[in-house]
Design a protein around this motif. Structure first.
Motif, PDB file in Angstrom:
ATOM      1  N   LEU A   1       0.925  -1.216  -0.001  1.00 30.18           N
ATOM      2  CA  LEU A   1      -0.079  -0.100   0.004  1.00 30.18           C
ATOM      3  C   LEU A   1       0.960   1.427  -0.031  1.00 30.18           C
ATOM      4  O   LEU A   1       0.741   1.951  -0.722  1.00 30.18           O
ATOM      5  CB  LEU A   1      -0.952  -0.149   1.278  1.00 30.18           C
ATOM      6  CG  LEU A   1      -1.857   1.031   1.521  1.00 30.18           C
ATOM      7  CD1 LEU A   1      -2.767   1.364   0.454  1.00 30.18           C
ATOM      8  CD2 LEU A   1      -2.565   1.379   2.826  1.00 30.18           C
TER       9      LEU A   1
ATOM     10  N   ARG B   1       2.207   1.772  -3.509  1.00 25.93           N
ATOM     11  CA  ARG B   1       1.433   2.372  -4.150  1.00 25.93           C
ATOM     12  C   ARG B   1       1.242   3.819  -4.266  1.00 25.93           C
ATOM     13  O   ARG B   1       1.031   4.572  -5.044  1.00 25.93           O
ATOM     14  CB  ARG B   1       0.090   1.456  -4.415  1.00 25.93           C
ATOM     15  CG  ARG B   1      -0.098   0.086  -4.960  1.00 25.93           C
ATOM     16  CD  ARG B   1      -1.250  -0.512  -5.062  1.00 25.93           C
ATOM     17  NE  ARG B   1      -1.994  -0.481  -3.976  1.00 25.93           N
ATOM     18  CZ  ARG B   1      -2.097  -1.481  -2.911  1.00 25.93           C
ATOM     19  NH1 ARG B   1      -1.178  -2.470  -2.978  1.00 25.93           N
ATOM     20  NH2 ARG B   1      -2.841  -1.516  -1.821  1.00 25.93           N
ATOM     21  N   ARG B   2       1.121   4.358  -3.005  1.00 28.23           N
ATOM     22  CA  ARG B   2       0.903   5.647  -2.563  1.00 28.23           C
ATOM     23  C   ARG B   2       2.033   6.541  -2.889  1.00 28.23           C
ATOM     24  O   ARG B   2       1.910   7.561  -3.221  1.00 28.23           O
ATOM     25  CB  ARG B   2       0.540   5.781  -1.241  1.00 28.23           C
ATOM     26  CG  ARG B   2      -0.769   5.266  -0.676  1.00 28.23           C
ATOM     27  CD  ARG B   2      -0.909   5.574   0.799  1.00 28.23           C
ATOM     28  NE  ARG B   2      -2.433   5.002   1.133  1.00 28.23           N
ATOM     29  CZ  ARG B   2      -2.685   4.940   2.280  1.00 28.23           C
ATOM     30  NH1 ARG B   2      -1.820   5.356   3.430  1.00 28.23           N
ATOM     31  NH2 ARG B   2      -3.966   4.668   2.836  1.00 28.23           N
ATOM     32  N   SER B   3       3.186   5.704  -3.036  1.00 24.98           N
ATOM     33  CA  SER B   3       4.505   6.610  -3.634  1.00 24.98           C
ATOM     34  C   SER B   3       4.781   6.223  -4.982  1.00 24.98           C
ATOM     35  O   SER B   3       5.685   6.741  -5.463  1.00 24.98           O
ATOM     36  CB  SER B   3       5.594   6.219  -2.818  1.00 24.98           C
ATOM     37  OG  SER B   3       5.256   6.458  -1.423  1.00 24.98           O
TER      38      SER B   3
END
Length: 604
Positions: free
Chosen positions: A338, A341-343
């Motif tokens: 997670l 993905r956020r980065s």
């Protein structure tokens, strides 16, 4: 309008229990407690023998710790109880005086409830003598793993086909240490092996009928001796489990409280692997069951889901001990994916450095799974995320022996903890970081004191000099120990990347856990990795991953045929398995159109 329940996500590790929560309005709350169900504080002033002012970082609402036990850190005395605590003033009133307490004394406030419940009370502001509010808890736990490592499982009997009673002792005949001259195998997990009169052929046909009378006689004798957990593993039971079921029924009638049947747990060829899986489940089942019963009892009507080694969530009644051994690390892998993905990164290596161990895993757009894994010398046939663990964490003990300085595998755990915790613990990685100024005591979750760390480091330096004749300064010793720890953790990452044909330099390192950010750059440099991601809530990322994990069920079948010979039957089999797994998830109240099915073929 019914108020939304609290959402509480908890990862119970070997040292700390991490908690993230969303209140009914959707606002986040956080808590971190010792996994021994304890909180730590420091005495700021003594107003009277039973009235103290303390410094703490609990964030507890008034009344939450009232009634809990208080004692000096490192003391075995019964101590006192909290009569009343005013968090705004730090004013602590005890029900009786506490001996040998002065400014600077470290205190421990301990709950009789499990650590997840203490954490839930902190975030919800619920007193110990009040029921928790409506909530939905997601929980990962190392309780089974710790019991396996420390050999604290239930007394267990193994019921196995006649002639194979020594099979678990023989095992694969692999030496635990190839070059050891004095080979010492660990004792088996079970207390006694009972050979059962029965035998099936490879096609499942009966060669020798089941001697159920003999099983009942042995069961009655063992139950009378207090052995109430059993593993049942019969030859070729994966073809037809009728004999195993009959033995299991007889054991339950005799009073056995936990029965693990091998074909039910691992319906595949391979008697040894099935047997070992059943033994682990029987040995740990009562431990896990009692723990979850305690948590559920404190939740009242709240919902509980538990994280499996495969990274999915199941209800407690569907949770088996064999699926618990990588429960917490799996939450970390989900959280790392997670964070990646956020980065903007889908290719990441999860680097989860906690208090007891470090867990690493490779995520390449999707999770990597294994269908058979080994934990603490026990082999388990069960789906799990591909996680490599090394006994190097913040609490890893630093010592010297004939081979030189070493870090781990022993851990100081939550009690006594590192030397700087002030409870008489040994020198650890956490102490080394503190001595080198890489840990800010004012920002640490619990009170730490550099003086015991200095004393422990000086004592180790003296032992080094006695072994080698060389003097080493305190800072040089601490730096060298951290180098050893970094190399051990980097080598674990090599095991899931370079040794399997993947270049770690092509991945980002997601550094999390209580100590991950302190060591992320040192580990990455050893591997040629150029990007280190330290996510928000890095110290609680496993709990965040648990909150974003999916309700999941795994349905599987073994196909003992060449793939070319299966033909159209493979699609029919996939459809059957998809229907089984979908129905299991739908029973959780999930709409069928929201259920996603993934299928995999594993060549075992």
């Amino acid at each position: 309008m019914t108020e939304r329940p609290w959402q509480i996500w908890i990862d119970t590790g070997g040292t700390f229990t991490d908690c993230l929560a969303l209140d009914p309005a959707g606002m986040p709350r956080r808590a971190k407690v010792l996994s021994s169900s304890a909180l730590r504080a420091t005495v700021a002033a003594v107003d009277a023998p039973d009235r103290l002012r303390i410094r703490e970082d609990w964030g507890a609402a008034p009344g939450v710790v009232d009634g809990l036990q208080v004692r000096r850190v490192g003391s075995d005395a019964e101590g006192a109880r909290v009569a009343e605590y005013d968090p705004a003033k730090g004013a602590l009133r005890l029900d009786r005086p506490l001996a040998e307490v002065a400014a600077g004394t470290a205190l421990e406030v301990r709950s009789a409830e499990e650590a997840p419940i203490l954490a839930a009370r902190l975030v919800t502001g619920t007193r110990a003598d009040h029921p928790l509010p409506p909530l939905a808890m997601r929980l990962a736990t190392t309780r089974g793993t710790n019991a396996l490592l420390e050999r604290r499982g239930a007394r267990t009997a193994l019921f196995i086909t006649r002639g194979f009673g020594d099979l678990p002792r023989i095992g694969t005949q692999q030496r635990p240490d190839l070059f050891a001259l004095d080979v010492r195998r660990p004792d088996p997990l079970y207390d006694v092996a009972v050979e059962v009169g029965e035998r099936r052929a490879a096609d499942g046909s009966v060669l020798a009928p089941l001697d159920l009378a003999g099983v009942r006689a042995h069961a009655a004798r063992l139950a009378g001796q207090g052995v109430l957990s059993a593993a049942v593993a019969l030859m070729h039971a994966f073809r037809d489990p009728a004999h195993e079921r009959a033995v299991g029924d007889a054991l339950r009638e005799a009073g056995f409280e936990h029965v693990a049947a091998s074909a039910e747990l691992a319906g595949s060829i391979g008697l040894l692997a099935r047997t070992e899986t059943a033994i682990v489940d029987a040995y740990l089942g009562p431990v896990i069951g009692g723990y979850l019963d305690g948590v559920r009892g404190a939740l009242g009507g709240g919902r509980l889901h538990v994280m499996t080694s495969a990274g999915g969530l199941v209800r407690p009644e569907d949770f088996r001990a064999k699926d618990s051994l990588l429960s917490g690390p799996a939450g970390g892998v989900v959280g790392a994916a997670l964070a990646g993905r956020r980065s903007g990164r889908t290719r990441v290596i999860a680097f989860d450095m906690g208090g007891t161990s470090t867990d690493v895993a490779r995520v390449d757009g999707d999770f990597e799974y294994v269908w058979e894994h080994e934990v603490a010398g026990a082999r388990i046939v069960a789906p799990a995320l591909a996680i490599e663990s090394v006994a190097a964490g913040g609490g890893s003990v630093c010592e010297v022996d004939a081979q030189g300085l070493r870090v781990g595998p022993e851990s100081a755990g939550a009690a006594p903890g590192p030397a700087c915790y002030g409870a008489g613990g040994p020198l650890t990685v956490t102490d080394c970081n503190l001595l080198l100024g890489r840990l800010d005591p004012s920002r640490f979750a619990i009170p730490v004191d550099a003086e015991p760390a200095r004393a422990a480091a000086d004592a180790l330096a003296a032992r080094v000099e006695a072994h080698t004749g060389e003097r080493i300064g305190r800072e040089a010793l601490a730096a060298g120990l951290l180098e050893i720890a970094d190399e051990r953790m980097a080598d674990a990452i090599r095991g899931i990347s370079l040794r399997r044909g993947y270049d770690p330099a092509e991945y980002a390192l997601v550094a999390f856990g209580g100590a991950g950010a302190q060591h992320g750059c040192g580990v990455a440099a050893r591997l040629g990795m150029r990007t280190v991601i330290v996510p928000a809530d890095a110290g609680l990322l496993s709990a965040l991953g648990i909150g974003h994990a999916a309700l999941e069920r795994v349905a599987e079948r073994q196909v003992l045929r060449a793939l070319d010979d299966v033909g159209d039957g493979l699609e029919a089999l996939f459809a059957t398995l998809a229907g089984e797994a979908t129905a299991a998830v739908a029973r959780e109240g999930i709409a069928t159109e929201q259920i996603h099915v993934r299928r995999r073929i594993a060549n075992l």
